[in-house]
Design an enzyme around this catalytic site. Structure first.
Site, PDB file in Angstrom:
ATOM      1  N   HIS A  34      -9.474  -1.017 -11.747  1.00  0.00           N
ATOM      2  CA  HIS A  34      -9.922  -2.099 -12.303  1.00  0.00           C
ATOM      3  C   HIS A  34     -10.459  -1.512 -13.795  1.00  0.00           C
ATOM      4  O   HIS A  34     -10.135  -2.462 -14.880  1.00  0.00           O
ATOM      5  CB  HIS A  34     -11.178  -2.644 -11.930  1.00  0.00           C
ATOM      6  N   GLN A 149       2.198  -9.670  -5.828  1.00  0.00           N
ATOM      7  CA  GLN A 149       1.112 -10.755  -6.437  1.00  0.00           C
ATOM      8  C   GLN A 149       1.574 -10.882  -7.845  1.00  0.00           C
ATOM      9  O   GLN A 149       1.574 -11.730  -8.595  1.00  0.00           O
ATOM     10  CB  GLN A 149      -0.315 -10.128  -6.125  1.00  0.00           C
TER      11      GLN A 149
END
Ligand code: PAF
Length: 272
Positions: A34, A149
């Site tokens: 992240h 995704q």
């Protein structure tokens, strides 16, 4: 950094921003993967918005929604350190009403991850669409690790004519090759060691391809051979639109593997 809890707060702030907005949607438990997305967003935009929301609609009954790691305080510090401007941390009633218009992911969302988790991508697209509607980002950053995704979100933006640039970001790995994932914390010591075979199998495939092997069947056999001792759920070799292929096309091929370690499913992939 300002922490925003409600959609009204976010919408009011958003109205005041005229410059570029980089958006990193997450479910928290932030790790170096992240952080790399946030850093890229920081480099490429005037304003950076991160969201942390463990989205219930993308978990199937019996999945790890309740156990999903939540580390709000540590996550806030990480965002602060990465110079995020706004951290959006809504509660469920902020994001969902009782009965709403739903997004239905296309049929190809029912293969691979979608076969193991039917309906998962409907929930992902629903929440991403809602977050996009609130944040109105210029650029939105997604990791290549969740390849399917990423492909579906890219298609949604195209299909709904959303003026948002989707930025695919490289997979971040531990020094021994394990792809970073919030779910790695579930692994015990033996599973953690065994999990290295996943990235090793992908490296073995890449080595074969570098020696000019283009046959998908041969490459799959090699991957299964390396992961022989693991509980492999699937190995797939697809193009960027997730159609199965027979020959490797450099520039348009993704090799995906998923293996199970007890209750934990680990995904990894390489983009050729
Ligand atoms: O990749 C994730 O963390 C989630 O699927 C996302 C995109 C934040 C939607 O909940």
């Amino acid at each position: 950094m300002k922490i925003l809890k409600t959609k009204e707060e976010l919408q009011n702030i958003r109205k005041t921003i005229q410059s570029t907005v980089g958006f990193v949607p997450t479910m928290g438990a932030l790790h170096d993967g992240h952080i790399s997305l946030i850093k890229k967003a920081r480099e490429e935009n005037e304003i950076v918005i991160v969201s942390i929301f463990v989205n219930p609609t993308q978990f199937l009954p019996g999945e790890d929604l309740d156990a999903y790691p939540r580390r709000d305080e540590a996550d806030k510090k990480i965002c602060e350190m990465c110079k995020v401007d706004y951290l959006f941390m809504p509660e469920i009633p902020t994001m969902y009403t009782k009965e709403e218009v739903l997004i239905k992911a296309p049929n190809k969302s029912y293969i691979l991850e979608g076969q193991a988790r039917p309906g998962h991508f409907d929930g992902v697209l629903q929440i991403v669409m809602k977050l996009f509607g609130l944040v109105l980002p210029t650029n939105a950053y997604f990791g290549k690790k969740d390849a399917q995704q990423l492909s579906l979100i890219t298609q949604m933006v195209k299909d709904f004519f959303l003026p948002i640039n989707i930025v695919p970001c490289e997979i971040v790995r531990e020094s021994d090759g394990l792809a970073l994932s919030s779910r790695n914390v579930y692994l015990n010591e033996t599973q953690r060691k065994d999990a290295l075979l996943i990235s090793k199998s992908l490296y073995a495939a890449a080595t074969l391809i570098a020696k000019d092997e283009k046959n998908v069947k041969t490459i799959k056999e090699k991957i299964y051979e390396v992961m022989n001792s693991l509980d492999v759920e699937y190995v797939a070799i697809v193009d960027k639109e997730f159609n199965e292929i027979e020959k490797i096309e450099i520039g348009n091929t993704v090799i995906l593997v998923v293996a199970r370690f007890g209750q934990t499913r680990l995904l990894d992939n390489i983009w050729l």
